[in-house]
Design a protein around this motif. Structure first.
Motif, PDB file in Angstrom:
ATOM      1  N   HIS A   1      38.500  41.870  26.302  1.00 34.60           N
ATOM      2  CA  HIS A   1      37.330  43.175  26.642  1.00 34.60           C
ATOM      3  C   HIS A   1      36.962  42.966  27.874  1.00 34.60           C
ATOM      4  N   ILE A   2      35.724  43.905  28.387  1.00 37.55           N
ATOM      5  CA  ILE A   2      35.396  43.770  29.326  1.00 37.55           C
ATOM      6  C   ILE A   2      34.997  44.577  30.087  1.00 37.55           C
ATOM      7  N   ASP A   3      33.217  44.790  30.274  1.00 33.48           N
ATOM      8  CA  ASP A   3      31.965  45.372  30.123  1.00 33.48           C
ATOM      9  C   ASP A   3      32.094  46.530  31.139  1.00 33.48           C
ATOM     10  N   MET A   4      32.484  47.163  30.803  1.00 34.43           N
ATOM     11  CA  MET A   4      32.172  48.546  32.068  1.00 34.43           C
ATOM     12  C   MET A   4      31.240  48.978  32.291  1.00 34.43           C
ATOM     13  N   THR A   5      29.923  48.743  31.142  1.00 33.34           N
ATOM     14  CA  THR A   5      28.761  49.261  31.186  1.00 33.34           C
ATOM     15  C   THR A   5      28.145  48.262  32.789  1.00 33.34           C
ATOM     16  N   ARG A   6      29.116  47.374  32.582  1.00 32.27           N
ATOM     17  CA  ARG A   6      27.968  45.579  33.928  1.00 32.27           C
ATOM     18  C   ARG A   6      29.144  46.004  34.768  1.00 32.27           C
ATOM     19  N   LEU A   7      30.119  46.512  34.682  1.00 29.38           N
ATOM     20  CA  LEU A   7      30.840  46.794  35.757  1.00 29.38           C
ATOM     21  C   LEU A   7      30.807  48.351  36.600  1.00 29.38           C
ATOM     22  N   GLN A   8      30.309  49.063  35.484  1.00 27.47           N
ATOM     23  CA  GLN A   8      29.406  50.165  36.454  1.00 27.47           C
ATOM     24  C   GLN A   8      28.023  50.105  37.466  1.00 27.47           C
ATOM     25  N   SER A   9      27.420  48.475  36.690  1.00 21.93           N
ATOM     26  CA  SER A   9      26.321  47.965  37.493  1.00 21.93           C
ATOM     27  C   SER A   9      26.842  46.883  38.544  1.00 21.93           C
ATOM     28  N   LEU A  10      27.942  46.582  38.731  1.00 21.08           N
ATOM     29  CA  LEU A  10      28.679  45.539  39.569  1.00 21.08           C
ATOM     30  C   LEU A  10      29.222  46.887  40.936  1.00 21.08           C
ATOM     31  N   LEU A  11      29.866  47.526  40.404  1.00 21.30           N
ATOM     32  CA  LEU A  11      29.998  48.332  41.724  1.00 21.30           C
ATOM     33  C   LEU A  11      28.899  49.058  42.092  1.00 21.30           C
ATOM     34  N   LYS A  12      27.838  49.518  41.697  1.00 23.75           N
ATOM     35  CA  LYS A  12      27.166  49.403  42.856  1.00 23.75           C
ATOM     36  C   LYS A  12      26.148  48.341  44.117  1.00 23.75           C
ATOM     37  N   LYS A  13      27.037  47.042  44.028  1.00 22.57           N
ATOM     38  CA  LYS A  13      25.983  45.764  44.347  1.00 22.57           C
ATOM     39  C   LYS A  13      27.547  45.231  45.610  1.00 22.57           C
ATOM     40  N   PRO A  14      27.577  45.818  46.776  1.00 19.53           N
ATOM     41  CA  PRO A  14      28.251  45.451  47.752  1.00 19.53           C
ATOM     42  C   PRO A  14      27.854  44.414  48.175  1.00 19.53           C
ATOM     43  N   GLY A  15      29.071  43.353  48.112  1.00 14.72           N
ATOM     44  CA  GLY A  15      29.047  41.828  48.519  1.00 14.72           C
ATOM     45  C   GLY A  15      29.796  40.942  48.009  1.00 14.72           C
ATOM     46  N   LYS A  16      28.608  39.743  47.665  1.00 15.49           N
ATOM     47  CA  LYS A  16      29.266  38.097  46.787  1.00 15.49           C
ATOM     48  C   LYS A  16      30.509  39.109  45.784  1.00 15.49           C
ATOM     49  N   PRO A  17      31.334  38.337  45.378  1.00 17.12           N
ATOM     50  CA  PRO A  17      32.052  38.344  44.489  1.00 17.12           C
ATOM     51  C   PRO A  17      31.723  37.991  43.555  1.00 17.12           C
ATOM     52  N   PHE A  18      32.347  39.172  42.283  1.00 17.38           N
ATOM     53  CA  PHE A  18      31.646  38.973  40.759  1.00 17.38           C
ATOM     54  C   PHE A  18      32.840  38.249  39.468  1.00 17.38           C
ATOM     55  N   CYS A  19      32.565  37.494  38.985  1.00 13.17           N
ATOM     56  CA  CYS A  19      33.946  37.855  37.389  1.00 13.17           C
ATOM     57  C   CYS A  19      33.781  38.212  36.670  1.00 13.17           C
ATOM     58  N   LEU A  20      34.532  38.526  36.378  1.00 17.78           N
ATOM     59  CA  LEU A  20      34.368  40.192  35.660  1.00 17.78           C
ATOM     60  C   LEU A  20      34.504  39.335  33.864  1.00 17.78           C
ATOM     61  N   THR A  21      35.138  38.050  33.255  1.00 21.35           N
ATOM     62  CA  THR A  21      35.829  38.074  32.763  1.00 21.35           C
ATOM     63  C   THR A  21      35.590  36.280  32.017  1.00 21.35           C
ATOM     64  N   CYS A  22      34.534  35.614  33.335  1.00 19.56           N
ATOM     65  CA  CYS A  22      34.363  34.833  32.762  1.00 19.56           C
ATOM     66  C   CYS A  22      32.598  34.639  32.339  1.00 19.56           C
ATOM     67  N   THR A  23      32.337  33.747  31.670  1.00 18.71           N
ATOM     68  CA  THR A  23      31.722  33.321  30.113  1.00 18.71           C
ATOM     69  C   THR A  23      29.787  32.837  31.198  1.00 18.71           C
ATOM     70  N   GLU A  24      28.961  33.692  30.462  1.00 22.29           N
ATOM     71  CA  GLU A  24      28.104  32.977  31.541  1.00 22.29           C
ATOM     72  C   GLU A  24      28.212  31.825  31.784  1.00 22.29           C
ATOM     73  N   LYS A  25      28.459  30.942  31.011  1.00 24.18           N
ATOM     74  CA  LYS A  25      28.123  28.918  30.815  1.00 24.18           C
ATOM     75  C   LYS A  25      29.420  28.997  33.061  1.00 24.18           C
ATOM     76  N   ASN A  26      30.155  29.768  32.476  1.00 24.14           N
ATOM     77  CA  ASN A  26      31.362  29.296  34.115  1.00 24.14           C
ATOM     78  C   ASN A  26      31.202  30.397  35.507  1.00 24.14           C
ATOM     79  N   ARG A  27      30.769  31.006  34.408  1.00 22.08           N
ATOM     80  CA  ARG A  27      30.084  32.362  36.440  1.00 22.08           C
ATOM     81  C   ARG A  27      29.255  32.465  36.773  1.00 22.08           C
ATOM     82  N   LYS A  28      30.206  32.864  38.155  1.00 23.48           N
ATOM     83  CA  LYS A  28      29.073  32.205  39.383  1.00 23.48           C
ATOM     84  C   LYS A  28      28.706  33.052  40.047  1.00 23.48           C
TER      85      LYS A  28
END
Length: 244
Positions: free
Chosen positions: A217-244
């Motif tokens: 499952h990919i959180d599409m709402t979160r994706l739409q938020s990330l698309l507005k933030k150029p810059g640092k890469p985001f991990c779409l599938t990491c858990t909160e524990k291992n997301r950088k």
């Protein structure tokens, strides 16, 4: 041919995910030989060899007023210690800035081409990949259309790139890569030329196919938020524990 973006076959161990600029673009590159890929929004030049990325270089490309033209080209001749024959348009620009009325600059520390000029495309276009006498200008959108590297990188590139290799100048604002652990990383870049980028629809389709094929499952709402933030890469599938 390999698709880095739609089939999600990017080897992030080769380029890392710490910097958004180093995520691989979505392009089918040649299986054999070299292929140069220049992504304008990303300010990166990628040199692929036999379908795998070998080198990634920061670059400066054309300003919005003097854009680097998109398209397919070929590496042509290489000129070491080049003389810069100043185009008429730049001569007029220099005159407006009160600079000396000259038509060329010989090799040396004042030459904007640096130590080497690698032409790509028809000579009438005047396009090249070259060094610079202003290293702080790399990376950025600052040139009159050429692709500018720091001089040390330009020399290394010139020494290893083969003449007749294809060059793809692309405009992709989104990069989607999968790392060695199977996690998906997204990078978003700014829009310097104010162009429409169709890769967004491809990205959405790629994510939907990936989620379906992997039972994820990919959180599409979160994706739409990330698309507005150029810059640092985001991990779409990491858990909160291992997301950088």
């Amino acid at each position: 041919m390999k698709h880095a973006f739609l089939s999600l076959l990017c080897l992030l161990s080769a380029v890392g995910v710490a910097r958004a600029q180093d995520l691989l673009p979505d392009l089918a590159v040649a299986d054999y030989g070299q292929h140069v890929v220049i992504n304008i929004p990303q300010l990166r030049l990628f040199l692929f060899e036999n379908g795998e990325v070998r080198h990634v270089y920061p670059i400066a490309v054309g300003k919005n007023r003097t854009q680097t033209p998109l398209g397919e080209y070929t590496i042509r001749n290489k000129a070491y210690k080049p003389t810069w024959s100043i185009p008429l348009s730049i001569q007029k620009e220099r005159a407006q800035q009160g600079l000396p009325a000259i038509t060329s600059i010989p090799p040396g520390p004042d030459n904007p081409l640096g130590p080497v000029f690698v032409r790509f495309g028809d000579p009438s276009l005047g396009l090249g990949i070259h060094g610079t006498n202003a290293p702080s200008s790399v990376p950025g959108w600052r040139s009159h259309g050429c692709v500018r590297m720091k001089s040390e990188s330009a020399l290394k590139f010139a020494d290893i790139v083969d003449s007749d290799s294809p060059v793809s100048v692309i405009y992709q604002r989104y990069a989607l890569n999968q790392d060695d652990d199977g996690q998906l990383w997204l990078a978003v870049y700014t829009n310097p030329y104010k162009q429409k980028d169709d890769s967004l629809s491809h990205l959405t389709l790629a994510l939907e196919n990936w989620a379906q094929n992997n039972g994820a499952h990919i959180d599409m709402t979160r994706l739409q938020s990330l698309l507005k933030k150029p810059g640092k890469p985001f991990c779409l599938t990491c858990t909160e524990k291992n997301r950088k």
